[in-house]
Scaffold this motif. Structure first.
Motif, short mmCIF file in Angstrom:
data_model
loop_
_atom_site.label_atom_id
_atom_site.label_comp_id
_atom_site.label_asym_id
_atom_site.label_seq_id
_atom_site.Cartn_x
_atom_site.Cartn_y
_atom_site.Cartn_z
N ARG A 51 -7.54 -11.25 -16.92
CA ARG A 51 -7.43 -11.02 -15.48
C ARG A 51 -7.70 -12.31 -14.68
O ARG A 51 -7.23 -12.46 -13.56
CB ARG A 51 -8.41 -9.91 -15.05
N CYS A 151 -15.27 -4.83 -7.87
CA CYS A 151 -14.44 -5.98 -8.20
C CYS A 151 -14.05 -6.64 -6.88
O CYS A 151 -13.47 -6.02 -6.01
CB CYS A 151 -13.20 -5.59 -9.00
N LEU A 152 -14.43 -7.89 -6.76
CA LEU A 152 -14.13 -8.64 -5.53
C LEU A 152 -13.15 -9.77 -5.80
O LEU A 152 -12.97 -10.66 -4.96
CB LEU A 152 -15.43 -9.23 -4.94
N LEU A 153 -12.49 -9.70 -6.96
CA LEU A 153 -11.60 -10.81 -7.34
C LEU A 153 -10.50 -11.04 -6.31
O LEU A 153 -10.07 -12.16 -6.09
CB LEU A 153 -10.95 -10.52 -8.68
N CYS A 154 -10.03 -9.97 -5.68
CA CYS A 154 -8.86 -10.11 -4.80
C CYS A 154 -9.22 -10.50 -3.38
O CYS A 154 -8.35 -10.53 -2.52
CB CYS A 154 -8.03 -8.84 -4.82
N HIS A 161 -11.18 -6.72 1.14
CA HIS A 161 -10.87 -5.69 0.14
C HIS A 161 -11.95 -5.61 -0.95
O HIS A 161 -12.34 -6.63 -1.51
CB HIS A 161 -9.51 -5.97 -0.49
N CYS A 163 -12.64 -3.37 -4.47
CA CYS A 163 -12.33 -2.30 -5.42
C CYS A 163 -13.64 -1.81 -6.01
O CYS A 163 -14.52 -2.63 -6.31
CB CYS A 163 -11.46 -2.81 -6.57
N VAL A 165 -14.63 0.35 -9.32
CA VAL A 165 -13.97 0.82 -10.53
C VAL A 165 -14.88 1.81 -11.25
O VAL A 165 -16.05 1.51 -11.50
CB VAL A 165 -13.66 -0.39 -11.44
N GLY A 171 -9.06 -0.16 -11.56
CA GLY A 171 -8.67 -0.93 -10.38
C GLY A 171 -7.19 -0.76 -10.09
O GLY A 171 -6.40 -0.52 -11.01
N LEU A 172 -6.81 -0.86 -8.84
CA LEU A 172 -5.42 -0.57 -8.48
C LEU A 172 -4.42 -1.56 -9.08
O LEU A 172 -3.23 -1.31 -9.14
CB LEU A 172 -5.28 -0.51 -6.95
N CYS A 173 -4.92 -2.69 -9.56
CA CYS A 173 -4.03 -3.64 -10.24
C CYS A 173 -3.68 -3.15 -11.63
O CYS A 173 -2.78 -3.67 -12.28
CB CYS A 173 -4.72 -5.00 -10.35
N VAL A 176 -8.12 -3.93 -14.46
CA VAL A 176 -9.58 -3.94 -14.55
C VAL A 176 -10.07 -2.51 -14.70
O VAL A 176 -10.05 -1.72 -13.76
CB VAL A 176 -10.21 -4.60 -13.30
N CYS A 240 -5.38 -4.12 -1.84
CA CYS A 240 -5.21 -5.57 -1.61
C CYS A 240 -3.72 -5.87 -1.60
O CYS A 240 -3.04 -5.65 -0.60
CB CYS A 240 -5.97 -6.36 -2.66
N CYS A 242 -2.11 -6.25 -5.15
CA CYS A 242 -1.60 -6.25 -6.54
C CYS A 242 -1.49 -4.87 -7.13
O CYS A 242 -1.39 -4.72 -8.34
CB CYS A 242 -2.43 -7.13 -7.44
FE1 SF4 Z 1 -10.27 -6.54 -9.05
FE2 SF4 Z 1 -7.87 -5.56 -9.70
FE3 SF4 Z 1 -9.18 -4.66 -7.56
FE4 SF4 Z 1 -8.14 -7.11 -7.56
S1 SF4 Z 1 -7.01 -5.18 -7.66
S2 SF4 Z 1 -10.16 -6.51 -6.79
S3 SF4 Z 1 -8.49 -7.70 -9.71
S4 SF4 Z 1 -9.80 -4.42 -9.69
#
Ligand code: SF4
Ligand code: ZN
Length: 369
Positions: A51, A151-154, A161, A163, A165, A171-173, A176, A240, A242
């Motif tokens: 990821r 998850c704050l990656l995005c 945004h 997420c 999880v 996660g919506l991607c 994750v 977000c 993705c």
């Molecule tokens: Fe994390 Fe995926 Fe959510 Fe982005 S979309 S914040 S990578 S779980």
């Protein structure tokens, strides 16, 4: 994850055309094959490292990476090309970032970038096997755990945004899962995936917990006050950019539809995936619309407070096929019967509510009741 002798630290290879052989505006397939060796490396960490490709490539000026697994899109801007960017430079970014971010688990890393379709089609088989194994490990977990993960990656795209999880809602991607977020936190306790004890339950049906709200409020820079886990209609989770798929209400059909990034065509809500993405992306909370991971559809918790799977009236044929037996199993588990999947309309039935309603009536789709 490979053995110590299978990786040459820092090695970079490009299989297929370099950027100079790609005409401006053209589209090429792209594969990343990253081999890691580390004494403390575990198979559970693979998804977490994978990821980070998304996160780290977006640091490159003029580079854009969205989505995940074998569905990602990458763009290289004209400015990056003019500044001398080469396909092999993806590897420079990845190697530098993996080594600086994960020194405790990575001793050696090599990166192969593939732009040759035939080679990708061969190598992708291994990736697809890995994805299936990761998904299978989640099957027996339920949301009845005390701790979910953030998850704050995005936030690099969508600064507000967040997420959250849970075991039954990835996660919506789609990249994750709860296990990935847990592993990520083990590797990097101060990183983007933080454990959050759910705390007091504010609404069991809609899925709202006090501590999750507090965490989301603080980390969305005081913009999102509450999130319901199991409904699309009231305070749904933010999106977000993705998301693998987007869900939208269809008022006339008394149900919901889902379209995917792969489905370019029209949908019964009157918007294509791209138009929908513009409407509900960017970290906004948009009741009636929500980004989601494909695998969330077969979760027992799928929009449970709205009636669950029984409300699903339209999805692209490809998505039905992708979910396959899992979708049938989910329908049976929900008491909808094995033939429920045949009651869900797709683009061959129609792409407007007026076109699909007679089909739903004829099939006695449960959403109409
Ligand atoms: Fe994390 Fe995926 Fe959510 Fe982005 S979309 S914040 S990578 S779980
Ligand atoms: Zn995202």
């Amino acid at each position: 994850m490979v053995g110590v002798d299978e990786v040459e630290d820092g090695k970079i290879e490009v299989i297929g055309p370099e950027i100079d052989e790609m005409p401006e505006g053209s589209v090429f397939p792209l594969g990343f094959m990253i081999d890691f060796y580390g004494r403390k490396m575990q198979e559970d960490f693979e998804g977490v490292l994978e990821r980070r490709i998304h996160y780290n490539l977006n640091y490159g000026e003029g580079l854009w990476h969205v989505a995940q697994r074998n569905m990602m899109w990458v763009r290289i801007g004209k400015n990056a090309k003019e500044a001398g960017f080469k396909i092999k430079d993806f590897s420079e970014i990845l190697i530098a970032k993996f080594k600086s971010d994960f020194p405790a688990i990575i001793d050696r890393v090599q990166v192969t970038i593939i732009t040759d379709k035939d080679v990708i089609e061969d190598k992708i088989k291994l990736a697809i096997e890995k994805y299936a194994r990761r998904d299978a490990r989640l099957k027996d977990l339920t949301d009845d755990v005390e701790t979910y993960y953030s998850c704050l990656l995005c936030q690099s795209f969508a600064p507000n945004h967040v997420c959250v999880v849970s075991p039954e809602r990835l996660g919506l991607c789609g990249a994750v899962s709860w296990l990935d977020a847990k592993a990520s936190n083990e590797i990097n306790p101060l990183g983007p995936n933080q454990p959050i004890e759910k705390g007091e339950c504010l609404d069991a049906e809609k899925g709202q917990w006090k501590n999750l709200n507090d965490f989301i409020y603080a980390n969305s820079h005081n913009t999102v006050e509450a999130v319901n886990f199991y409904t699309l209609m009231e305070n749904p989770m933010t999106s977000c950019g993705c998301f693998e798929a987007i869900m939208a209400i269809l008022p006339l059909c008394n149900g919901v539809m889902i379209t995917t990034r792969e489905h370019g065509g029209d949908t019964p809500c009157g918007m294509t995936f791209s138009a929908l993405a513009g409407t509900c992306g960017g970290g906004m909370q948009t009741p009636g619309f929500m980004g989601l991971g494909r695998r969330y559809i077969t979760s027992k918790k799928f929009i449970k407070a709205d009636g669950g799977l029984a409300r699903l009236v339209w999805m692209p044929k490809e998505l039905k096929e992708f979910l396959g037996q899992d979708l049938i199993d989910a329908a049976v588990a929900d008491g909808l019967g094995a033939d429920f999947v045949d009651k869900i309309a797709d683009e061959t039935v129609g792409t407007t509510e007026d076109e699909i309603l007679p089909f739903l009536e004829e099939k006695q789709h449960p959403a109409l009741k």
